[in-house]
Design a protein around this motif. Sequence first.
Motif, mmCIF file in Angstrom:
data_model
loop_
_atom_site.group_PDB
_atom_site.id
_atom_site.type_symbol
_atom_site.label_atom_id
_atom_site.label_comp_id
_atom_site.label_asym_id
_atom_site.label_seq_id
_atom_site.Cartn_x
_atom_site.Cartn_y
_atom_site.Cartn_z
ATOM 1 N N GLU A 150 27.393 -86.684 43.436
ATOM 2 C CA GLU A 150 28.111 -85.632 44.149
ATOM 3 C C GLU A 150 28.353 -84.480 43.203
ATOM 4 O OE1 GLU A 150 30.749 -86.445 47.588
ATOM 5 O OE2 GLU A 150 31.422 -88.047 46.269
ATOM 6 N N PRO A 151 28.600 -83.286 43.726
ATOM 7 C CA PRO A 151 28.553 -82.886 45.126
ATOM 8 C C PRO A 151 27.114 -82.712 45.599
ATOM 9 C CG PRO A 151 29.101 -80.995 43.769
ATOM 10 C CD PRO A 151 29.023 -82.191 42.847
ATOM 11 N N GLN A 202 25.057 -85.937 55.691
ATOM 12 C CA GLN A 202 26.059 -84.892 55.473
ATOM 13 C C GLN A 202 25.439 -83.496 55.459
ATOM 14 O OE1 GLN A 202 25.425 -87.528 53.561
ATOM 15 N NE2 GLN A 202 27.286 -88.567 52.941
ATOM 16 N N ALA A 203 24.148 -83.393 55.151
ATOM 17 C CA ALA A 203 23.508 -82.081 55.014
ATOM 18 C C ALA A 203 22.919 -81.540 56.314
ATOM 19 C CB ALA A 203 22.412 -82.152 53.955
ATOM 20 N N ILE A 204 22.801 -82.353 57.335
ATOM 21 C CA ILE A 204 22.087 -81.959 58.558
ATOM 22 C C ILE A 204 22.671 -80.710 59.215
ATOM 23 C CG2 ILE A 204 21.564 -82.672 60.929
ATOM 24 C CD1 ILE A 204 21.210 -85.527 59.804
ATOM 25 N N ASP A 261 30.986 -82.210 49.626
ATOM 26 C CA ASP A 261 31.091 -83.566 49.077
ATOM 27 C C ASP A 261 31.478 -84.512 50.201
ATOM 28 O OD1 ASP A 261 33.891 -83.523 49.422
ATOM 29 O OD2 ASP A 261 34.301 -83.177 47.312
ATOM 30 N N ARG A 262 31.504 -85.775 49.889
ATOM 31 C CA ARG A 262 31.757 -86.785 50.917
ATOM 32 C C ARG A 262 33.233 -86.914 51.265
ATOM 33 N NH1 ARG A 262 27.406 -88.142 47.672
ATOM 34 N NH2 ARG A 262 25.502 -88.644 48.809
ATOM 35 N N ALA A 263 34.096 -86.165 50.565
ATOM 36 C CA ALA A 263 35.528 -86.185 50.856
ATOM 37 C C ALA A 263 35.957 -85.017 51.734
ATOM 38 C CB ALA A 263 36.328 -86.173 49.543
#
Length: 106
Positions: free
Chosen positions: A35-36, A80-82, A96-98
């Motif tokens: 990440e990120p 997450q990027a779509i 990031d995933r948060a």
Amino acid sequence: MPITPLQQQLCDKYGLPAQAPEPMIALATGTLAQEPIYGTRITLPENGTISWFIHCGEHSDASGFYQPLHASHLQELLPQAINYLALPSGAKFIIDRAGYEDVWVE
């Protein structure tokens, strides 16, 4: 590829025109656990097929850092990027995933 409603909403949120993504992307598959998440959309080169370059963690200039993939593989590899794929040429994002998110155009 058609623009999804969530992709259009993200473009609207940042006041940017939506631009349909190409079917292919460049993804640094060896970085997916880091990440990120960084994405950069360049202006599609003449006769080019890829405008999105996506990696996680530290960038590398090493040959083979990015692998060309069909964008549909993001669903399993980096979902997450779509929603960012309809951002226009010149756009960049960091997430990031948060839940952190930054989008800008250079």
